[in-house]
Write a protein that holds these residues in place. Structure first.
Motif, short mmCIF file in Angstrom:
data_model
loop_
_atom_site.label_atom_id
_atom_site.label_comp_id
_atom_site.label_asym_id
_atom_site.label_seq_id
_atom_site.Cartn_x
_atom_site.Cartn_y
_atom_site.Cartn_z
N ASN A 1 0.80 -1.23 -0.01
CA ASN A 1 0.01 0.10 -0.03
C ASN A 1 0.89 1.35 0.04
OD1 ASN A 1 -1.68 2.18 0.51
ND2 ASN A 1 -2.82 1.01 2.05
N ALA A 2 1.01 2.19 -1.12
CA ALA A 2 1.75 3.19 -1.16
C ALA A 2 1.58 4.11 -0.25
CB ALA A 2 1.54 3.77 -2.77
N ASN A 3 0.30 4.13 0.18
CA ASN A 3 0.08 5.16 1.42
C ASN A 3 0.35 4.61 2.84
OD1 ASN A 3 -0.81 6.97 -0.56
ND2 ASN A 3 -2.71 5.97 -0.58
N SER A 4 0.72 3.37 3.15
CA SER A 4 1.02 3.01 4.42
C SER A 4 2.23 3.34 5.05
CB SER A 4 1.11 1.34 4.41
OG SER A 4 1.23 0.66 5.53
N ASP A 5 2.19 3.66 6.24
CA ASP A 5 3.54 3.93 7.02
C ASP A 5 3.75 2.80 7.88
OD1 ASP A 5 1.39 3.79 9.12
OD2 ASP A 5 1.83 6.08 9.60
N THR B 1 7.86 -5.00 4.80
CA THR B 1 8.45 -6.25 4.92
C THR B 1 8.54 -7.21 3.46
OG1 THR B 1 6.17 -7.24 4.89
CG2 THR B 1 6.92 -6.39 6.94
N PRO B 2 8.96 -8.39 3.36
CA PRO B 2 9.12 -8.87 1.95
C PRO B 2 7.83 -8.99 1.16
CG PRO B 2 10.64 -9.92 3.48
CD PRO B 2 9.66 -9.10 4.29
N ILE B 3 6.58 -9.49 1.79
CA ILE B 3 5.45 -9.60 1.07
C ILE B 3 4.61 -8.17 1.02
CG2 ILE B 3 5.17 -12.02 2.06
CD1 ILE B 3 2.92 -11.07 4.04
N ALA B 4 5.08 -7.37 1.59
CA ALA B 4 4.65 -5.98 1.54
C ALA B 4 5.13 -5.17 0.50
CB ALA B 4 4.50 -5.15 2.86
N LYS C 1 5.99 -4.11 -3.47
CA LYS C 1 5.13 -3.94 -4.92
C LYS C 1 5.53 -5.09 -5.64
CE LYS C 1 4.06 -0.85 -8.76
NZ LYS C 1 4.18 0.23 -9.56
N ASN C 2 6.84 -5.35 -5.61
CA ASN C 2 7.33 -6.63 -6.50
C ASN C 2 6.21 -7.95 -6.06
OD1 ASN C 2 8.85 -9.15 -7.24
ND2 ASN C 2 10.41 -7.74 -7.46
N PHE C 3 6.38 -8.18 -4.67
CA PHE C 3 5.32 -9.21 -4.29
C PHE C 3 3.97 -9.25 -4.68
CE2 PHE C 3 2.93 -11.92 -1.33
CZ PHE C 3 3.65 -13.05 -1.26
N LEU C 4 3.40 -8.12 -4.54
CA LEU C 4 2.13 -7.72 -4.80
C LEU C 4 2.15 -8.16 -6.62
CD1 LEU C 4 -0.66 -6.55 -4.52
CD2 LEU C 4 -0.06 -4.49 -5.26
#
Length: 238
Positions: A185-189, A193-196, A198-201
């Motif tokens: 989530n680009a707006n998350s503060d 983490t590895p699963i957070a 953009k590549n993983f998404l």
């Protein structure tokens, strides 16, 4: 309630990530499926137990599973011992599945390999009549699933077989993204983490597309097996 398929995951979201498309497809084909989470994922860097409880309930609705339970084992510290085996045996005997799906046999997160071995061992032990368990005060009958399959998670383990999930990848991704606290989530503060990432998404779809490419379909999920797959004729291998 008897289930056709019972999927176990060490953490909420493991099942959605590893075999959500397969579960959605089997349910659409008329099968009854359920999910058992071993832990609440309480050691996760992002989110909280309360948030993940809500997210897992929402993901279950999206997939259409008949039941979802949590065994409240210790995230990061559960072990493959008699106590935990018995808790899983109770669930297997309660739901009497023909097929059990469980974590990857080896993975980046130590709980995945541990969960894989724990559930696999419990599937065998559940069929032994001399192991006594009770549920709601009543003695349970022995039950051993016919098939135990392991889904694939972070590591690119070579699958023994793949399932065509064309037409169900969107539902799979929707169920995964129900865990809004965990993924990009680009707006998350929240901490990275590895699963957070953009590549993983993006990998949620391109990995399924690559497995699909290998069998000539749009999307697929891979599994490994514990024993030989049996077929009646060569024509069954399509």
């Amino acid at each position: 309630m008897k289930l056709d398929i019972l999927a176990f995951g060490a953490h909420p979201d493991d099942v959605e990530l590893g075999c959500g498309g397969t579960i959605a497809k089997e349910i659409a084909l008329g099968k009854k499926a359920g999910i058992i989470d071993l832990t609440r994922g309480e050691l996760g860097t992002r989110g909280s137990v309360e948030i993940r409880n809500r997210e897992s309930a929402n993901a279950a609705k999206i997939l259409g599973v008949s039941v979802r339970e949590n065994l409240d084992m210790r995230d990061g510290f559960f072990v493959n011992d008699e106590s935990n085996q018995l808790e899983i045996i109770k669930m297997i005997r309660k739901y009497r599945p023909e097929i059990v799906l469980c974590n990857a046999i080896d993975d980046r997160h130590i709980d995945h390999g541990k969960g894989s071995e724990l559930v696999s061992d419990a599937c065998f032990l559940s069929g032994l009549m001399k192991i006594k368990t009770e549920y709601k005060g009543e003695e349970q009958e022995a039950w051993r699933p016919k098939l135990v399959y392991h889904y694939i998670q972070w590591k690119n383990i070579e699958p023994d077989f793949v399932v065509d999930i064309t037409g169900f990848n969107d539902k799979r991704v929707e169920a995964i993204l129900a865990y809004g606290s965990q993924f990009y989530n680009a707006n998350s503060d929240e901490p990275e983490t590895p699963i957070a990432s953009k590549n993983f998404l993006e990998s949620l779809s391109y990995r399924a597309q690559d497995l699909g490419r290998m069998i000539g379909v749009d999307y697929a999920e891979g599994f490994t097996v514990e024993r030989y797959l049996a077929v009646n004729s060569l024509g069954d291998l399509l």
